[in-house]
Design a protein around this motif. Structure first.
Motif, mmCIF file in Angstrom:
data_model
loop_
_atom_site.group_PDB
_atom_site.id
_atom_site.type_symbol
_atom_site.label_atom_id
_atom_site.label_comp_id
_atom_site.label_asym_id
_atom_site.label_seq_id
_atom_site.Cartn_x
_atom_site.Cartn_y
_atom_site.Cartn_z
ATOM 1 N N TRP A 54 0.831 -1.207 0.000
ATOM 2 C CA TRP A 54 0.000 0.000 0.000
ATOM 3 C C TRP A 54 0.869 1.263 0.000
ATOM 4 O O TRP A 54 0.648 2.159 -0.827
ATOM 5 N N PRO A 55 1.877 1.382 0.893
ATOM 6 C CA PRO A 55 2.710 2.593 0.864
ATOM 7 C C PRO A 55 3.453 2.775 -0.467
ATOM 8 O O PRO A 55 3.580 3.900 -0.952
ATOM 9 N N GLU A 56 3.940 1.680 -1.062
ATOM 10 C CA GLU A 56 4.618 1.781 -2.358
ATOM 11 C C GLU A 56 3.658 2.284 -3.428
ATOM 12 O O GLU A 56 4.014 3.124 -4.257
ATOM 13 N N MET A 57 2.438 1.754 -3.418
ATOM 14 C CA MET A 57 1.455 2.169 -4.411
ATOM 15 C C MET A 57 1.112 3.645 -4.248
ATOM 16 O O MET A 57 1.066 4.398 -5.210
ATOM 17 N N MET A 58 0.872 4.079 -2.993
ATOM 18 C CA MET A 58 0.505 5.470 -2.744
ATOM 19 C C MET A 58 1.621 6.429 -3.195
ATOM 20 O O MET A 58 1.336 7.543 -3.624
ATOM 21 N N PHE A 63 0.052 6.243 -9.462
ATOM 22 C CA PHE A 63 -1.023 6.536 -8.509
ATOM 23 C C PHE A 63 -1.216 8.042 -8.384
ATOM 24 O O PHE A 63 -2.340 8.533 -8.357
ATOM 25 N N GLN A 64 -0.112 8.768 -8.338
ATOM 26 C CA GLN A 64 -0.186 10.226 -8.224
ATOM 27 C C GLN A 64 -0.806 10.845 -9.483
ATOM 28 O O GLN A 64 -1.663 11.718 -9.395
ATOM 29 N N VAL A 65 -0.379 10.384 -10.652
ATOM 30 C CA VAL A 65 -0.890 10.929 -11.908
ATOM 31 C C VAL A 65 -2.386 10.658 -12.057
ATOM 32 O O VAL A 65 -3.134 11.504 -12.557
ATOM 33 N N LEU A 66 -2.827 9.496 -11.600
ATOM 34 C CA LEU A 66 -4.244 9.151 -11.724
ATOM 35 C C LEU A 66 -5.141 9.920 -10.757
ATOM 36 O O LEU A 66 -6.351 9.855 -10.868
ATOM 37 N N ASP A 67 -4.536 10.642 -9.811
ATOM 38 C CA ASP A 67 -5.319 11.400 -8.839
ATOM 39 C C ASP A 67 -6.367 10.484 -8.211
ATOM 40 O O ASP A 67 -7.571 10.709 -8.301
ATOM 41 N N MET A 68 -5.883 9.418 -7.570
ATOM 42 C CA MET A 68 -6.746 8.337 -7.102
ATOM 43 C C MET A 68 -7.454 8.585 -5.773
ATOM 44 O O MET A 68 -8.323 7.819 -5.395
ATOM 45 N N LEU A 69 -7.104 9.621 -5.045
ATOM 46 C CA LEU A 69 -7.732 9.835 -3.742
ATOM 47 C C LEU A 69 -8.774 10.940 -3.808
ATOM 48 O O LEU A 69 -8.622 11.916 -4.542
#
Length: 116
Positions: A54-58, A63-69
């Motif tokens: 999870w931390p690696e993915m975040m 993950f950042q480019v997809l604006d997943m949160l």
């Protein structure tokens, strides 16, 4: 893998012997690191990727480019930081602001609507 030879010409065993087949594959996978396998599989154009924690993915660029949160909120002012769907419909990704209802929140309304 030579150990899989007995299964190659017997498609009917691919399901019934799946645990044995997976065990053979798992033993082989354990002989190399993730990086070593990626170095073999990626040049062979085999679709693969490292499974991230999870931390690696975040922290990953994707993950950042997809604006997943996104933060969603309920009527009782409870806010929840959660993931959003990466899927696009007509080129756009949905962004939802309302959180899912609490358990039973709409039960009375549904019972009334359906005469239950």
């Amino acid at each position: 893998l030579e150990e899989l030879a007995p299964y190659r010409d017997q498609p009917s065993t691919w399901f019934t012997a799946r645990d044995e087949i997976k065990a053979i594959i798992a033993q082989k996978i354990a002989t190399k690191t993730v990086e070593e396998w990626l170095a073999i599989l990626e040049p062979a154009d085999i679709w693969c990727a490292k499974v991230l924690t999870w931390p690696e993915m975040m922290a990953s660029e994707g993950f950042q480019v997809l604006d997943m949160l996104q933060t969603v909120t309920r009527e009782d002012d409870v806010s929840i930081l959660t993931t959003r769907s990466p899927l696009r419909v007509d080129g756009a990704r949905a962004k939802v602001e309302r959180a899912a209802p609490r358990i039973g929140e709409h039960s009375a309304k549904i019972r009334k609507e359906f005469g239950l």
